[in-house]
Scaffold this motif. Structure first.
Motif, PDB file in Angstrom:
ATOM      1  N   MET A  71       0.834  -1.197   0.000  1.00  0.00           N
ATOM      2  CA  MET A  71       0.000   0.000   0.000  1.00  0.00           C
ATOM      3  C   MET A  71       0.873   1.254   0.000  1.00  0.00           C
ATOM      4  O   MET A  71       1.894   1.312   0.700  1.00  0.00           O
ATOM      5  CB  MET A  71      -0.881  -0.016   1.268  1.00  0.00           C
ATOM      6  N   PRO A  72       0.541   2.287  -0.779  1.00  0.00           N
ATOM      7  CA  PRO A  72       1.308   3.538  -0.766  1.00  0.00           C
ATOM      8  C   PRO A  72       1.374   4.140   0.643  1.00  0.00           C
ATOM      9  O   PRO A  72       0.445   3.970   1.449  1.00  0.00           O
ATOM     10  CB  PRO A  72       0.523   4.445  -1.714  1.00  0.00           C
ATOM     11  N   LYS A  73       2.454   4.832   0.936  1.00  0.00           N
ATOM     12  CA  LYS A  73       2.667   5.363   2.283  1.00  0.00           C
ATOM     13  C   LYS A  73       1.526   6.267   2.720  1.00  0.00           C
ATOM     14  O   LYS A  73       1.065   6.203   3.872  1.00  0.00           O
ATOM     15  CB  LYS A  73       3.985   6.138   2.327  1.00  0.00           C
ATOM     16  N   ALA A  74       1.033   7.098   1.820  1.00  0.00           N
ATOM     17  CA  ALA A  74      -0.067   8.010   2.183  1.00  0.00           C
ATOM     18  C   ALA A  74      -1.317   7.231   2.574  1.00  0.00           C
ATOM     19  O   ALA A  74      -2.034   7.610   3.509  1.00  0.00           O
ATOM     20  CB  ALA A  74      -0.372   8.951   1.025  1.00  0.00           C
ATOM     21  N   ASP A  75      -1.564   6.122   1.865  1.00  0.00           N
ATOM     22  CA  ASP A  75      -2.729   5.289   2.186  1.00  0.00           C
ATOM     23  C   ASP A  75      -2.541   4.581   3.528  1.00  0.00           C
ATOM     24  O   ASP A  75      -3.501   4.404   4.285  1.00  0.00           O
ATOM     25  CB  ASP A  75      -2.958   4.251   1.086  1.00  0.00           C
ATOM     26  N   LYS A  76      -1.296   4.171   3.811  1.00  0.00           N
ATOM     27  CA  LYS A  76      -1.018   3.544   5.115  1.00  0.00           C
ATOM     28  C   LYS A  76      -1.299   4.520   6.253  1.00  0.00           C
ATOM     29  O   LYS A  76      -1.932   4.167   7.253  1.00  0.00           O
ATOM     30  CB  LYS A  76       0.441   3.073   5.186  1.00  0.00           C
ATOM     31  N   GLU A  77      -0.814   5.759   6.084  1.00  0.00           N
ATOM     32  CA  GLU A  77      -1.024   6.764   7.136  1.00  0.00           C
ATOM     33  C   GLU A  77      -2.515   7.050   7.310  1.00  0.00           C
ATOM     34  O   GLU A  77      -3.004   7.208   8.443  1.00  0.00           O
ATOM     35  CB  GLU A  77      -0.269   8.053   6.791  1.00  0.00           C
ATOM     36  N   ALA A  78      -3.231   7.105   6.215  1.00  0.00           N
ATOM     37  CA  ALA A  78      -4.675   7.343   6.299  1.00  0.00           C
ATOM     38  C   ALA A  78      -5.378   6.193   7.007  1.00  0.00           C
ATOM     39  O   ALA A  78      -6.314   6.405   7.793  1.00  0.00           O
ATOM     40  CB  ALA A  78      -5.251   7.526   4.894  1.00  0.00           C
ATOM     41  N   ARG A  79      -4.927   4.971   6.742  1.00  0.00           N
ATOM     42  CA  ARG A  79      -5.517   3.803   7.389  1.00  0.00           C
ATOM     43  C   ARG A  79      -5.234   3.820   8.896  1.00  0.00           C
ATOM     44  O   ARG A  79      -6.116   3.503   9.708  1.00  0.00           O
ATOM     45  CB  ARG A  79      -4.969   2.522   6.757  1.00  0.00           C
ATOM     46  N   ILE A  80      -4.008   4.187   9.274  1.00  0.00           N
ATOM     47  CA  ILE A  80      -3.666   4.289  10.699  1.00  0.00           C
ATOM     48  C   ILE A  80      -4.547   5.335  11.381  1.00  0.00           C
ATOM     49  O   ILE A  80      -5.076   5.112  12.479  1.00  0.00           O
ATOM     50  CB  ILE A  80      -2.168   4.636  10.870  1.00  0.00           C
ATOM     51  N   ASP A  81      -4.719   6.473  10.741  1.00  0.00           N
ATOM     52  CA  ASP A  81      -5.572   7.527  11.302  1.00  0.00           C
ATOM     53  C   ASP A  81      -7.015   7.051  11.461  1.00  0.00           C
ATOM     54  O   ASP A  81      -7.677   7.366  12.462  1.00  0.00           O
ATOM     55  CB  ASP A  81      -5.529   8.775  10.406  1.00  0.00           C
ATOM     56  N   GLU A  82      -7.490   6.303  10.477  1.00  0.00           N
ATOM     57  CA  GLU A  82      -8.869   5.795  10.516  1.00  0.00           C
ATOM     58  C   GLU A  82      -9.067   4.845  11.699  1.00  0.00           C
ATOM     59  O   GLU A  82     -10.050   4.946  12.438  1.00  0.00           O
ATOM     60  CB  GLU A  82      -9.179   5.073   9.200  1.00  0.00           C
ATOM     61  N   VAL A  83      -8.113   3.920  11.878  1.00  0.00           N
ATOM     62  CA  VAL A  83      -8.207   2.950  12.965  1.00  0.00           C
ATOM     63  C   VAL A  83      -8.075   3.647  14.313  1.00  0.00           C
ATOM     64  O   VAL A  83      -8.817   3.349  15.261  1.00  0.00           O
ATOM     65  CB  VAL A  83      -7.134   1.853  12.799  1.00  0.00           C
ATOM     66  N   ALA A  84      -7.144   4.583  14.421  1.00  0.00           N
ATOM     67  CA  ALA A  84      -6.966   5.317  15.682  1.00  0.00           C
ATOM     68  C   ALA A  84      -8.231   6.075  16.057  1.00  0.00           C
ATOM     69  O   ALA A  84      -8.623   6.123  17.241  1.00  0.00           O
ATOM     70  CB  ALA A  84      -5.785   6.276  15.561  1.00  0.00           C
ATOM     71  N   ALA A  85      -8.898   6.645  15.066  1.00  0.00           N
ATOM     72  CA  ALA A  85     -10.147   7.372  15.333  1.00  0.00           C
ATOM     73  C   ALA A  85     -11.233   6.419  15.832  1.00  0.00           C
ATOM     74  O   ALA A  85     -11.973   6.740  16.769  1.00  0.00           O
ATOM     75  CB  ALA A  85     -10.612   8.098  14.076  1.00  0.00           C
ATOM     76  N   LEU A  86     -11.315   5.235  15.218  1.00  0.00           N
ATOM     77  CA  LEU A  86     -12.304   4.243  15.648  1.00  0.00           C
ATOM     78  C   LEU A  86     -12.089   3.836  17.095  1.00  0.00           C
ATOM     79  O   LEU A  86     -13.044   3.584  17.839  1.00  0.00           O
ATOM     80  CB  LEU A  86     -12.221   2.992  14.757  1.00  0.00           C
ATOM     81  N   LEU A  87     -10.826   3.782  17.506  1.00  0.00           N
ATOM     82  CA  LEU A  87     -10.485   3.336  18.853  1.00  0.00           C
ATOM     83  C   LEU A  87     -10.361   4.482  19.853  1.00  0.00           C
ATOM     84  O   LEU A  87     -10.042   4.250  21.018  1.00  0.00           O
ATOM     85  CB  LEU A  87      -9.165   2.548  18.812  1.00  0.00           C
ATOM     86  N   GLY A  88     -10.585   5.710  19.409  1.00  0.00           N
ATOM     87  CA  GLY A  88     -10.445   6.853  20.302  1.00  0.00           C
ATOM     88  C   GLY A  88      -9.013   7.109  20.717  1.00  0.00           C
ATOM     89  O   GLY A  88      -8.745   7.582  21.831  1.00  0.00           O
ATOM     90  N   MET A  89      -8.061   6.812  19.840  1.00  0.00           N
ATOM     91  CA  MET A  89      -6.637   6.935  20.176  1.00  0.00           C
ATOM     92  C   MET A  89      -5.923   8.011  19.367  1.00  0.00           C
ATOM     93  O   MET A  89      -4.694   8.090  19.414  1.00  0.00           O
ATOM     94  CB  MET A  89      -5.943   5.580  19.947  1.00  0.00           C
ATOM     95  N   THR A  90      -6.648   8.840  18.654  1.00  0.00           N
ATOM     96  CA  THR A  90      -6.012   9.830  17.776  1.00  0.00           C
ATOM     97  C   THR A  90      -5.041  10.729  18.532  1.00  0.00           C
ATOM     98  O   THR A  90      -3.916  10.983  18.064  1.00  0.00           O
ATOM     99  CB  THR A  90      -7.084  10.684  17.077  1.00  0.00           C
TER     100      THR A  90
END
Length: 350
Positions: free
Chosen positions: A105-124
């Motif tokens: 996965m492109p780096k920008a997409d990886k970072e976006a995925r990490i942000d998405e998961v962190a938001a779901l878990l309340g860890m942003t």
């Protein structure tokens, strides 16, 4: 997401067989909890699904595909362990993103995925912190996030809450249940805690000595236990089990008390009644009677430990003005609250 199927699953260590032909089908998106005492085979079953234990006999299918010979990384599963297994020198962002290290996965997409998961878990807001700066519950969220970031077909949880204190366990149970509702993933969750099983599962799989004892919804296994093991394992306090002999519609207990049972029930049986269904009743209308040995005030109610002819039963009294130790008390129950089991096999009757 994917369905999961175990067919005649056997595990042996040398000549010792610890799983004896497990059959289980888990639907796509279902939350299933494997529960049982230590040594019952639940964690071994989970590790065989994950590919961390070799299958001796039988089949593991994920999404309709046999995965017996696939490496864990090729099974499209993600596992969350009891001890978090997160890296102390890495930030939360890097720990969550570790699951994507081999992805193209492109780096920008990886970072976006990490942000998405962190938001779901309340860890942003914690993405820049190291694990040492997090609470136990937050560390567990990081471990879950690392599993989530890969978007696997099946999530496997191996007693992930057992290292948390009671308040955090309650909080994380709710968080995982909410997470399941949001993402709809297939989850197999292992625990020895029947409260976790009852509060989280769509279906519970109760295991003992390498065998499945019962599979059903929390309501099914609580209100219609298949045998005396399930009856006592599920529920706190455990179901009262009283041995007796039935004949012509009467059940005579070892204490000498007589109770009504269906005419079709005969021979040595065990009558079961849960503590919340056994309540103080005037002596002239009581099913059972005895002397209170000990009381346990719980605020909303009081547990009453009652000696009935040398057999202790647990009943539930009111939170206020409850009977006291030393009191003689009558106990009553409704007919539909009674469970009958065969004394020899322990299997439910009817």
């Amino acid at each position: 997401m994917a369905n999961l199927s175990l067919k005649s699953l056997v595990k042996r260590y040398g000549k010792t067989e610890v799983l004896h032909g497990i059959d289980l089908d888990i639907a796509d998106g279902e939350f299933v909890v494997l529960v049982g005492p230590s040594g019952c085979g639940k964690s071994t079953t989970l590790r065989m699904i994950a590919g961390l234990e070799e299958v001796t006999d039988g089949v593991v299918e994920i999404g309709g595909k046999v995965v017996n010979n696939l490496e864990p990384k090729d099974r499209d599963i993600a596992m969350v362990f009891q001890n978090y297994a997160i890296y102390p020198h890495m930030s939360v962002r890097k720990n969550i993103g570790f699951g994507l290290r081999s992805s193209s996965m492109p780096k920008a997409d990886k970072e976006a995925r990490i942000d998405e998961v962190a938001a779901l878990l309340g860890m942003t807001e914690y993405l820049g912190r190291k694990p040492a700066a997090l609470s136990g519950g937050q560390r567990q969220r990081v471990a879950i996030g690392r599993a989530m970031v890969r978007d696997p077909s099946v999530f496997l949880f191996d007693e992930p809450l057992s290292n948390l204190d009671a308040q955090l366990r309650t909080q994380m149970r709710l968080e995982i249940k909410k997470l399941h509702k949001r993402v709809g993933s297939t989850i197999v969750f292992v625990t020895h805690d029947q409260v976790e099983a009852m509060t989280m599962a769509d279906r519970i799989v109760i295991m003992k000595d390498g065998y499945i004892q019962q599979v059903g919804s929390p309501a099914d296994v609580y209100h219609s236990p298949a045998n005396t093991f399930v009856a006592q394992f599920i529920g706190a306090p455990s179901m009262n089990l009283l041995p007796g002999h039935a004949r012509a519609g009467r059940l005579t207990l070892e204490s000498g008390a007589e109770l009504s049972v269906p005419d079709t029930v005969n021979g040595d049986v065990i009558i079961g009644v849960r503590p919340e269904d056994l309540r103080p009743t005037p002596l002239d209308r009581a099913n059972l009677s005895g002397n209170i040995d000990v009381t346990e005030p719980l605020g909303s109610g009081t547990l009453l430990y009652v000696d009935i002819g040398g057999t202790e039963v647990i009943a539930t009294g009111p939170g206020r003005d409850a009977p006291e130790a030393g009191d003689r008390i009558g106990l009553g129950y409704d007919a539909e609250a009674i469970h009958l089991f065969d004394a020899a096999s322990g299997e439910a009757i009817g």
